[in-house]
Design an enzyme around this catalytic site. Structure first.
Site, PDB file in Angstrom:
ATOM      1  N   ASP A 159      36.781 -16.181  19.690  1.00 22.13           N
ATOM      2  CA  ASP A 159      36.666 -16.475  18.402  1.00 22.13           C
ATOM      3  C   ASP A 159      36.747 -18.147  18.163  1.00 22.13           C
ATOM      4  OD1 ASP A 159      37.285 -13.583  17.689  1.00 22.13           O
ATOM      5  OD2 ASP A 159      39.071 -13.986  18.855  1.00 22.13           O
ATOM      6  N   HIS A 187      43.181 -10.586  17.856  1.00 23.90           N
ATOM      7  CA  HIS A 187      41.624 -10.801  18.104  1.00 23.90           C
ATOM      8  C   HIS A 187      40.840  -9.492  17.392  1.00 23.90           C
ATOM      9  CE1 HIS A 187      37.972 -10.838  19.829  1.00 23.90           C
ATOM     10  NE2 HIS A 187      37.869  -9.904  20.472  1.00 23.90           N
TER      11      HIS A 187
END
Ligand code: NAD
Ligand code: LMR
Length: 324
Positions: A159, A187
């Site tokens: 990410d 996440h």
């Protein structure tokens, strides 16, 4: 020549590992001077496919590879492991959220936590990649009472890297010009990609992009990037996930060049519930990570950080029975 280190990889016949194992073997993770012993774990039905991966690893004649162990026994795979990359788990398909995998994958991580506890090096560094990564890391850690929870981490580096590229492309700069990027929390689609402390080529990012782009394009695009890859590829991210796993472990072991994002056992910093595996901005040096402290947070950030914390608390409640 350095002594070899033992690196366990689970799900070693899967898509991510098909990139990950080869890059680790070539020295991308721990350096071109660090010999490695690969300890590869798969479920029994995938052992034949794993054997094919081992044949290919051997065919590369990697100078750093001292030995390769292929097994369906977690106790063998984690024996004396210095590093453990827990990739083996079911990936999501189109229309699923990562937490939909909780039930399917949670049991894997309680078994593997126990096996790490009983077999791994006392200094093992563990990275959980298999989804839902944060809560799987919590399950593994809770089932490894003789290891420190700080040894269990989950991956939000993908990410982080996605966010770097989105911001660099928007500002017409290069990813290496961006510093201070932060992914907070899970996440998942509630993660908070935060540019409030970010500079691009020395200028605060907030001065370079419109607030509206940040809130309505950047944040959702980073949050939803995994789903966009699944839609486009028909399979979840693999090479980019492997690359980010290497970035995570390399920085943890050898030091980061600046702030990076790692999901780690929360210690209460920034008011987050202690114990959940929450992504923080960290700096790594001497084989350890340290949370960046003292960042000023506005109400927007506080609300986003709380939303992703709440989701992690809910995920934890859903797996309470596996937490020992
Ligand atoms: P894949 O299905 O191609 O491979 C997974 C492998 O794990 C399979 O070979 C399977 O046999 C194996 N496996 C299943 N249970 C196991 C067990 N108990 N022990 C050992 N091996 C086991 O999937 P993939 O694309 O490699 O993805 C793996 C996981 O990583 C998925 O959960 C996916 O959602 C996740 N992922 C996470 C991130 C992240 O940023 N954290 C990024 C991409 C993918
Ligand atoms: C990703 O972010 O690409 C992975 O977690 C796979 C997924 O399910 O999104």
């Amino acid at each position: 020549m350095k002594q070899p280190v033992r690196i366990a990889i689970t799900g070693a016949a899967g898509n991510i590992s098909y990139s990950l194992a080869f890059r680790i073997a070539s020295g991308d993770m721990l350096g071109k001077d660090q010999p490695v012993i690969l300890q590869l774990l798969e479920i029994t039905p995938a052992l034949e496919a794993l054997n094919g991966v081992v044949m290919e690893l051997n065919d590369c004649a990697f100078p750093l590879v001292q030995d390769i162990v292929a097994t369906d026994d977690a106790n063998v795979a984690f024996k004396d492991a210095d590093y453990a990359l827990l990739v083996g788990a079911r990936p999501r398909g189109p229309g699923m959220e990562r937490k939909d995998l909780l039930e399917a994958n949670a049991a894997i991580f309680s078994v593997q936590g126990k096996a790490l506890n009983d077999n791994a090096s006392r200094d093992v560094k563990v990275l959980v990649v298999g989804n839902p990564a944060n809560t799987n890391a919590l399950i593994a850690s809770c089932n490894a009472p003789d290891l420190n929870p700080g040894q269990f981490t989950a991956m939000t580096r993908l990410d982080h890297n996605r966010a770097l590229t989105q911001l660099a492309q928007k500002t017409g700069k290069h990813v290496t010009d961006v510093e201070g990027m932060i992914i907070w929390g899970n996440h998942s689609a509630t993660q908070y990609p935060d540019i409030a402390h970010c500079k691009v080529a020395g200028t605060p990012a907030a001065e370079l992009v419109e607030r509206d782009w940040y809130e309505t394009t950047f944040i959702p695009d980073v949050q939803q990037r995994g789903a966009a890859i699944i839609k486009a590829r028909g399979a979840s991210s693999a090479a980019s996930a492997a690359s980010s796993a290497i970035d995570h472990m390399r920085d943890w072991a050898l030091g980061s060049s600046g702030v990076v994002s790692m999901a780690i056992s929360a210690d209460g910093s920034y008011g987050i519930e202690p114990g959940i595996i929450y992504s923080y901005p960290v700096v790594c040096r001497n084989g350890a990570y340290e949370i960046v402290q003292g960042l000023a947070l506005d109400d927007f950030s506080k609300q986003k950080m709380k939303a992703t914390e709440d989701e992690l608390r809910q995920e934890r409640a859903a797996v309470e029975h596996l937490l020992g």
